[in-house]
Scaffold this active site. Structure first.
Site, mmCIF file in Angstrom:
data_model
loop_
_atom_site.group_PDB
_atom_site.id
_atom_site.type_symbol
_atom_site.label_atom_id
_atom_site.label_comp_id
_atom_site.label_asym_id
_atom_site.label_seq_id
_atom_site.Cartn_x
_atom_site.Cartn_y
_atom_site.Cartn_z
ATOM 1 N N TYR A 23 0.844 -1.189 0.000
ATOM 2 C CA TYR A 23 0.000 0.000 0.000
ATOM 3 C C TYR A 23 0.884 1.246 0.000
ATOM 4 O O TYR A 23 0.711 2.166 0.771
ATOM 5 C CB TYR A 23 -0.926 -0.024 1.218
ATOM 6 N N GLN A 27 1.813 2.380 -5.836
ATOM 7 C CA GLN A 27 0.707 2.023 -6.726
ATOM 8 C C GLN A 27 -0.485 1.430 -5.976
ATOM 9 O O GLN A 27 -1.619 1.506 -6.449
ATOM 10 C CB GLN A 27 1.185 1.021 -7.779
ATOM 11 N N ASP A 60 10.409 -3.002 -5.943
ATOM 12 C CA ASP A 60 11.192 -4.094 -6.531
ATOM 13 C C ASP A 60 12.019 -4.818 -5.475
ATOM 14 O O ASP A 60 12.094 -6.047 -5.460
ATOM 15 C CB ASP A 60 12.104 -3.547 -7.641
ATOM 16 N N GLN A 95 9.736 -6.872 -3.278
ATOM 17 C CA GLN A 95 9.261 -8.064 -3.988
ATOM 18 C C GLN A 95 10.269 -9.199 -3.861
ATOM 19 O O GLN A 95 9.883 -10.364 -3.674
ATOM 20 C CB GLN A 95 9.020 -7.738 -5.463
ATOM 21 N N HIS A 106 5.063 -3.576 -13.060
ATOM 22 C CA HIS A 106 6.422 -3.255 -13.508
ATOM 23 C C HIS A 106 7.047 -4.569 -13.959
ATOM 24 O O HIS A 106 6.875 -5.601 -13.300
ATOM 25 C CB HIS A 106 7.206 -2.653 -12.339
ATOM 26 N N GLY A 118 0.713 6.228 -8.779
ATOM 27 C CA GLY A 118 -0.559 5.811 -8.216
ATOM 28 C C GLY A 118 -1.406 6.988 -7.784
ATOM 29 O O GLY A 118 -2.640 6.958 -7.857
ATOM 30 N N GLU A 167 12.109 7.015 -16.537
ATOM 31 C CA GLU A 167 12.296 7.558 -15.186
ATOM 32 C C GLU A 167 13.636 8.261 -15.049
ATOM 33 O O GLU A 167 13.735 9.313 -14.411
ATOM 34 C CB GLU A 167 12.209 6.433 -14.156
ATOM 35 N N GLU A 179 11.134 31.569 -14.998
ATOM 36 C CA GLU A 179 11.515 31.336 -16.395
ATOM 37 C C GLU A 179 11.921 29.886 -16.649
ATOM 38 O O GLU A 179 11.896 29.427 -17.792
ATOM 39 C CB GLU A 179 12.663 32.270 -16.796
#
Length: 347
Positions: free
Chosen positions: A38, A41, A99, A102, A123, A152, A211, A243
């Site tokens: 959580y 994403q 990542d 995971q 991903h 997300g 990215e 600018e």
């Protein structure tokens, strides 16, 4: 599926016209979707799925993020569970941890990937670099991907505005014969504008390049370089920031987002048009070799390994926060904070 011409090239895309939300819910009517993580994403995708009427639960460790999920309306023991319990209950596991996380949590998730389930990513990193991550799904599960082209937070904001954020989708492994309809249904469910097909490899190559390139890395580098040159030549922080950043984000980006770069040029002065047309070539020629080097670093796995090595360190969060604080506390972005407060809508 519709065939759309993009700049002279035909591509197959899926829109909500030919694959409606009602159809998506019919496809997923007997499924329990567990959103694991959580963080970036997870909130947007899970909340959009919930609001769209899908059967969705959240798996998250207890702590600050757990409390955030509770504040968003997820109910412990009913729609919010510890990660392993959520994986047990799910028929679709949306693996939306970072990542590095995971990799660390894979043994927990893997043992609950029984035949017929679906493993969903946003991903392509874990699968594309599986020799480095050791994330190798069992043969009996669908392995699919929906990758919204934005954060997300943007996915959720656009959903609440009645809009959609475009997403890519991919099927890496179709064990059930239903992987394609599952992934498209989920893509519609999370709030995609339209869905375009890719592969796990192409998604991660384009994503890592983007990215590090124009989405985040290159844009900060270019903005800072111009800001520094203006400041070094006697311009005030306010003038240099306006600018460099404010005019870009508040005036010009909305124009070329709306109707293309040529239209934005056409709505600027002839002096600006002439200068832009003359100088875009030199900027292209200087930066293209950098992008070519970047792409090769992504393709050969060096960027992935750097991310794995860095983000797996026990103090990576502390070091990351230090680097982000340095960015936030730089003169350019301290000036930006003041400029944003002075916008009319904030007064």
């Amino acid at each position: 599926m519709a065939t759309i011409n993009f700049g002279g090239v035909n591509e197959n895309v899926v829109t909500r016209e030919e694959f409606s939300l009602e159809k998506a819910k019919e496809v997923m009517k007997n499924e329990t979707i567990a959103v694991i993580g959580y963080g970036v994403q997870g909130p947007g995708q899970s909340l959009n799925l919930r609001d769209n009427g899908f059967n969705v639960i959240v798996g998250q460790r207890k702590g600050k993020t757990w409390e955030k999920a509770v504040s968003d309306g997820w109910v412990p023991g009913e729609t919010l569970f510890e990660i392993e319990e959520a994986c047990k209950r799910a028929t679709v596991i949306q693996y939306l941890l970072s990542d590095a996380a995971q990799i660390a949590l894979w043994p927990v998730v893997q043992k609950h990937l029984t035949a017929g389930k679906a493993l969903y990513f946003s991903h392509g990193f874990a699968i594309t670099y599986k020799e480095r991550t050791n994330i190798i799904p069992p043969a009996g599960v669908d392995v699919i991907l929906v990758a919204p082209k934005g954060s997300g937070t943007s996915l959720r904001r656009m959903f609440l505005q009645g809009r959609g954020l475009n997403s890519s989708y991919a099927v890496y492994q179709d064990a059930t014969g239903r992987a394609t309809e599952r992934v498209i249904a989920l893509g519609i469910g999370v709030g995609s504008g339209y869905l375009f097909e890719t592969t796990f490899l192409k998604e991660v190559y384009s994503d890592l390049t983007g990215e590090r390139g124009t989405l985040m890395g290159a844009i900060q580098g270019i903005l800072l370089a111009q800001y520094e040159v203006l400041r070094e030549n006697g311009h005030s922080p306010s003038e240099a920031f306006n600018e460099t950043v404010e005019e870009l984000t508040q005036s010009l980006m909305p124009l070329f987002a709306e109707n293309g770069m040529d239209w934005m040029y056409a709505n600027c002065s002839t002096t600006a048009q002439r200068g832009a047309l003359d100088w875009m070539g030199p900027f292209h020629n200087v930066t293209k070799p950098v992008f070519e080097k970047l792409y090769q670093e992504v393709a050969n796995g060096n960027e992935a390994q750097r991310s794995i090595d860095s983000n797996s360190q026990p103090d990576y969060r502390e070091k990351l926060n230090e680097e982000l604080a340095a960015l936030r506390n730089s003169e350019m972005w301290r000036t930006g904070a003041t400029v944003r407060k002075l916008r009319p809508e904030n007064n």
